[in-house]
Design an enzyme around this catalytic site. Sequence first.
Site, PDB file in Angstrom:
ATOM      1  N   LYS A  22       0.848  -1.200   0.000  1.00  0.00           N
ATOM      2  CA  LYS A  22       0.000   0.000   0.000  1.00  0.00           C
ATOM      3  C   LYS A  22       0.883   1.250   0.000  1.00  0.00           C
ATOM      4  O   LYS A  22       0.658   2.170  -0.782  1.00  0.00           O
ATOM      5  CB  LYS A  22      -0.877   0.002   1.243  1.00  0.00           C
ATOM      6  CG  LYS A  22      -1.556   1.329   1.542  1.00  0.00           C
ATOM      7  CD  LYS A  22      -2.461   1.308   2.737  1.00  0.00           C
ATOM      8  CE  LYS A  22      -1.756   1.486   4.040  1.00  0.00           C
ATOM      9  NZ  LYS A  22      -1.440   2.895   4.385  1.00  0.00           N
ATOM     10  N   ASN A  23       1.889   1.284   0.872  1.00  0.00           N
ATOM     11  CA  ASN A  23       2.667   2.511   1.062  1.00  0.00           C
ATOM     12  C   ASN A  23       3.692   2.755  -0.028  1.00  0.00           C
ATOM     13  O   ASN A  23       4.339   3.797  -0.044  1.00  0.00           O
ATOM     14  CB  ASN A  23       3.312   2.525   2.452  1.00  0.00           C
ATOM     15  CG  ASN A  23       2.262   2.674   3.539  1.00  0.00           C
ATOM     16  OD1 ASN A  23       1.100   2.958   3.253  1.00  0.00           O
ATOM     17  ND2 ASN A  23       2.650   2.439   4.774  1.00  0.00           N
ATOM     18  N   ARG A  93      -4.912  10.877   4.132  1.00  0.00           N
ATOM     19  CA  ARG A  93      -3.876  11.894   4.274  1.00  0.00           C
ATOM     20  C   ARG A  93      -2.835  11.824   3.162  1.00  0.00           C
ATOM     21  O   ARG A  93      -2.291  12.842   2.744  1.00  0.00           O
ATOM     22  CB  ARG A  93      -3.142  11.739   5.602  1.00  0.00           C
ATOM     23  CG  ARG A  93      -3.950  11.793   6.818  1.00  0.00           C
ATOM     24  CD  ARG A  93      -3.069  11.775   8.005  1.00  0.00           C
ATOM     25  NE  ARG A  93      -2.229  12.965   8.009  1.00  0.00           N
ATOM     26  CZ  ARG A  93      -1.027  13.051   7.454  1.00  0.00           C
ATOM     27  NH1 ARG A  93      -0.529  11.999   6.825  1.00  0.00           N
ATOM     28  NH2 ARG A  93      -0.347  14.171   7.485  1.00  0.00           N
ATOM     29  N   CYS A 117      -4.846  12.699  12.170  1.00  0.00           N
ATOM     30  CA  CYS A 117      -5.595  11.444  12.160  1.00  0.00           C
ATOM     31  C   CYS A 117      -5.459  10.855  13.563  1.00  0.00           C
ATOM     32  O   CYS A 117      -4.891  11.468  14.462  1.00  0.00           O
ATOM     33  CB  CYS A 117      -5.055  10.490  11.104  1.00  0.00           C
ATOM     34  SG  CYS A 117      -3.501   9.773  11.584  1.00  0.00           S
ATOM     35  N   ARG A 122       0.244  14.709  12.486  1.00  0.00           N
ATOM     36  CA  ARG A 122       0.734  14.428  11.122  1.00  0.00           C
ATOM     37  C   ARG A 122       0.980  15.726  10.319  1.00  0.00           C
ATOM     38  O   ARG A 122       0.390  15.949   9.280  1.00  0.00           O
ATOM     39  CB  ARG A 122      -0.256  13.525  10.378  1.00  0.00           C
ATOM     40  CG  ARG A 122      -0.717  12.296  11.123  1.00  0.00           C
ATOM     41  CD  ARG A 122       0.330  11.216  11.266  1.00  0.00           C
ATOM     42  NE  ARG A 122       0.720  10.608  10.013  1.00  0.00           N
ATOM     43  CZ  ARG A 122       0.088   9.583   9.440  1.00  0.00           C
ATOM     44  NH1 ARG A 122      -1.019   9.122   9.988  1.00  0.00           N
ATOM     45  NH2 ARG A 122       0.535   9.049   8.305  1.00  0.00           N
ATOM     46  N   ASP A 308       4.864   0.802  11.982  1.00  0.00           N
ATOM     47  CA  ASP A 308       3.654   0.128  11.488  1.00  0.00           C
ATOM     48  C   ASP A 308       3.547  -1.313  11.954  1.00  0.00           C
ATOM     49  O   ASP A 308       2.533  -1.959  11.713  1.00  0.00           O
ATOM     50  CB  ASP A 308       3.616   0.153   9.950  1.00  0.00           C
ATOM     51  CG  ASP A 308       3.399   1.543   9.435  1.00  0.00           C
ATOM     52  OD1 ASP A 308       3.540   1.751   8.219  1.00  0.00           O
ATOM     53  OD2 ASP A 308       3.099   2.436  10.247  1.00  0.00           O
ATOM     54  N   VAL A 330       7.974   7.263  16.843  1.00  0.00           N
ATOM     55  CA  VAL A 330       7.692   7.961  15.579  1.00  0.00           C
ATOM     56  C   VAL A 330       6.427   8.806  15.661  1.00  0.00           C
ATOM     57  O   VAL A 330       6.407   9.968  15.303  1.00  0.00           O
ATOM     58  CB  VAL A 330       7.588   6.951  14.414  1.00  0.00           C
ATOM     59  CG1 VAL A 330       7.199   7.645  13.128  1.00  0.00           C
ATOM     60  CG2 VAL A 330       8.909   6.196  14.242  1.00  0.00           C
ATOM     61  N   ARG A 400      -8.628  -0.607   4.668  1.00  0.00           N
ATOM     62  CA  ARG A 400      -7.751   0.380   4.037  1.00  0.00           C
ATOM     63  C   ARG A 400      -6.398  -0.216   3.683  1.00  0.00           C
ATOM     64  O   ARG A 400      -5.739   0.227   2.749  1.00  0.00           O
ATOM     65  CB  ARG A 400      -7.530   1.570   4.986  1.00  0.00           C
ATOM     66  CG  ARG A 400      -8.768   2.369   5.275  1.00  0.00           C
ATOM     67  CD  ARG A 400      -8.444   3.631   6.035  1.00  0.00           C
ATOM     68  NE  ARG A 400      -7.418   4.398   5.330  1.00  0.00           N
ATOM     69  CZ  ARG A 400      -6.947   5.558   5.765  1.00  0.00           C
ATOM     70  NH1 ARG A 400      -7.399   6.086   6.892  1.00  0.00           N
ATOM     71  NH2 ARG A 400      -6.031   6.218   5.086  1.00  0.00           N
TER      72      ARG A 400
HETATM   73  C1  EPZ Z   1       4.185   6.962   6.108  1.00  0.00           C
HETATM   74  O1  EPZ Z   1       3.416   7.993   6.681  1.00  0.00           O
HETATM   75  C2  EPZ Z   1       3.269   5.760   6.065  1.00  0.00           C
HETATM   76  N1  EPZ Z   1       2.103   6.062   5.229  1.00  0.00           N
HETATM   77  C3  EPZ Z   1       2.822   5.404   7.483  1.00  0.00           C
HETATM   78  O2  EPZ Z   1       2.036   4.212   7.393  1.00  0.00           O
HETATM   79  C4  EPZ Z   1       4.060   5.109   8.327  1.00  0.00           C
HETATM   80  O3  EPZ Z   1       3.663   4.845   9.653  1.00  0.00           O
HETATM   81  C5  EPZ Z   1       4.994   6.329   8.302  1.00  0.00           C
HETATM   82  O4  EPZ Z   1       5.324   6.664   6.930  1.00  0.00           O
HETATM   83  C6  EPZ Z   1       6.294   6.076   9.062  1.00  0.00           C
HETATM   84  O5  EPZ Z   1       6.952   4.970   8.500  1.00  0.00           O
HETATM   85  C7  EPZ Z   1       2.249   6.015   3.887  1.00  0.00           C
HETATM   86  O6  EPZ Z   1       3.321   5.758   3.366  1.00  0.00           O
HETATM   87  C8  EPZ Z   1       1.018   6.300   3.072  1.00  0.00           C
HETATM   88  P1  EPZ Z   1       6.273  10.362   8.125  1.00  0.00           P
HETATM   89  P2  EPZ Z   1       3.992   9.519   6.660  1.00  0.00           P
HETATM   90  O7  EPZ Z   1       6.161  11.598   7.319  1.00  0.00           O
HETATM   91  O8  EPZ Z   1       4.767   9.737   5.437  1.00  0.00           O
HETATM   92  C9  EPZ Z   1       6.471  13.781  11.405  1.00  0.00           C
HETATM   93  C10 EPZ Z   1       0.206   2.820   7.780  1.00  0.00           C
HETATM   94  O9  EPZ Z   1      -0.238   2.312   8.825  1.00  0.00           O
HETATM   95  N2  EPZ Z   1       6.392  14.724  10.277  1.00  0.00           N
HETATM   96  O10 EPZ Z   1       7.430   9.459   7.911  1.00  0.00           O
HETATM   97  O11 EPZ Z   1       2.850  10.435   6.943  1.00  0.00           O
HETATM   98  C11 EPZ Z   1       5.193  12.979  11.596  1.00  0.00           C
HETATM   99  O12 EPZ Z   1       4.274  13.687  12.391  1.00  0.00           O
HETATM  100  C12 EPZ Z   1       0.662   4.271   7.789  1.00  0.00           C
HETATM  101  O13 EPZ Z   1       0.321   2.225   6.678  1.00  0.00           O
HETATM  102  C13 EPZ Z   1       6.548  16.088  10.527  1.00  0.00           C
HETATM  103  O14 EPZ Z   1       6.723  16.508  11.678  1.00  0.00           O
HETATM  104  O15 EPZ Z   1       4.937   9.491   7.925  1.00  0.00           O
HETATM  105  C14 EPZ Z   1       5.689  11.724  12.276  1.00  0.00           C
HETATM  106  O16 EPZ Z   1       5.812  11.968  13.665  1.00  0.00           O
HETATM  107  C15 EPZ Z   1       0.430   4.936   9.128  1.00  0.00           C
HETATM  108  N3  EPZ Z   1       6.493  16.956   9.479  1.00  0.00           N
HETATM  109  C16 EPZ Z   1       7.081  11.524  11.676  1.00  0.00           C
HETATM  110  O17 EPZ Z   1       7.440  12.782  11.087  1.00  0.00           O
HETATM  111  C17 EPZ Z   1       6.309  16.530   8.185  1.00  0.00           C
HETATM  112  O18 EPZ Z   1       6.297  17.374   7.267  1.00  0.00           O
HETATM  113  C18 EPZ Z   1       7.153  10.467  10.596  1.00  0.00           C
HETATM  114  O19 EPZ Z   1       6.132  10.735   9.659  1.00  0.00           O
HETATM  115  C19 EPZ Z   1       6.157  15.151   7.952  1.00  0.00           C
HETATM  116  C20 EPZ Z   1       6.206  14.265   9.010  1.00  0.00           C
END
Ligand code: EPZ
Length: 421
Positions: A22-23, A93, A117, A122, A308, A330, A400
């Site tokens: 998915k990701n 998102r 969420c 996020r 995850d 995270v 999802r």
């Molecule tokens: C991706 O989300 C995945 N989703 C998530 O999977 C996964 O948990 C996450 O990466 C971490 O591996 C998809 O790929 C669609 P991040 P993403 O940006 O990209 C902070 C699932 O269950 N952050 O790596 O949104 C954020 O708040 C989902 O399949 C900022 O502060 O995650 C978090 O604490 C859930 N500013 C951390 O970074 C930003 O601009 C990591 O988030 C972006 C992120």
Amino acid sequence: MDKLLIEGGTPLRGTVRISGAKNAALPILFATLLHDGPSRIHNLPRLADIRTTTVLLIELGVSVSTKEDRSAILDASGVHSVDAPYDLVRRMRASVLCLGPLLARFGRARVSLPGGCAIGTRPIDQHLRALEAMGADIDLKAGYIEARSPKGGRLTGGSFVFDLVTVGGTEQAMMAAALADGTVVLENCAREPEIGDLADALRSMGAQITGDGTSVITIEGVEKLGPMDHTVIADRIEAGTYMAAAALTHGDVLLMGARMEHLDAVISKMARAGVEVRREGDGLRVKHHGELHAVDLDTQPYPGFPTDMQAQFMALMTRATGSSTITEAVFENRFMHVPELTRMGADIRTRGNTAFVRGVPELSGASVMATDLRASATLVIAGLAARGTTEVRRIYHLDRGYESIEEKLSALGANVTRVSQ
Ligand code: EPZ
């Protein structure tokens, strides 16, 4: 809303085919916006989030035809809008990943802020800062991101160091940079396998990208990109989820298509807990009999233990001998499965982003509520091992991210039925 009824106690045995990731598929679908013609993607998982993404792409003017063999042809020559509305973006998102491709190809984009969420606020500040480093002008107005490139033309070369490791931020910047007029150097990048898969998909379009999989990614922008032709990698989190289910039910399962190298941290934690995972054919064999050992865990960006898989591993630890400490480093609120597991007899206390799990001799079936994608998977895993019947409600969260979960589990011998309400 549908629910799952699970009669626990049956060891999972047999073979399960792991679907496309998915990701990986989500950013790759958005990357088709970068070419003004048809692109072909293979091994797409059949998931609600994929359907949500195609709805948004069709809204923008992409023509999408999905085939029976899990492939799809997306033709972005007819894109007539650069406006991603709130009522579509709020559903998923990751929709915010259309921003970079629209901005790179059309010089402007108006995308709703995704909002938070269940697992956290996020924010997407890193996405926006990275685009600004490529010359974009970004305004936030009435809940929308209004982005423009210099004089409505191409984004520029530049360099950007992410303040923190972000998967989506890295993907957003890579896609935007692919059409930039110059070289873009991104540092402190995410290194997840899904980043490499997106880079492969972009390279199939003619993008010049190196360094994916390391923390420094360099993109030489090109004027035009051609048609994508890409096969999505297997879903390492789906594989890890079935791995945990096989272990907790004392089963013996072949995860077809799962790749050892995408699950190193998970497999080594499983080994420490006493669960044997080894390569077999083009998949991984996981089997477990006897006791589970308690293991401490900290979630980290790849190649560390994936956030995850935190909830799924916690389900294992509820039945381990001893106590384990699980720290979610995270996301700020990713313990919503804890009260539900507790209702099933687990012994878990949380303090901030740390959970203290004490193993118990058995779990008992209960009526529980899914709250987010991976928390719901964990309740299913616990239900498979619990004595009696577990009813998991609000399983739209599950749909999802897990393709045909009740069919796949039933084929492994589980007693699972979906009840539509
Ligand atoms: C991706 O989300 C995945 N989703 C998530 O999977 C996964 O948990 C996450 O990466 C971490 O591996 C998809 O790929 C669609 P991040 P993403 O940006 O990209 C902070 C699932 O269950 N952050 O790596 O949104 C954020 O708040 C989902 O399949 C900022 O502060 O995650 C978090 O604490 C859930 N500013 C951390 O970074 C930003 O601009 C990591 O988030 C972006 C992120």
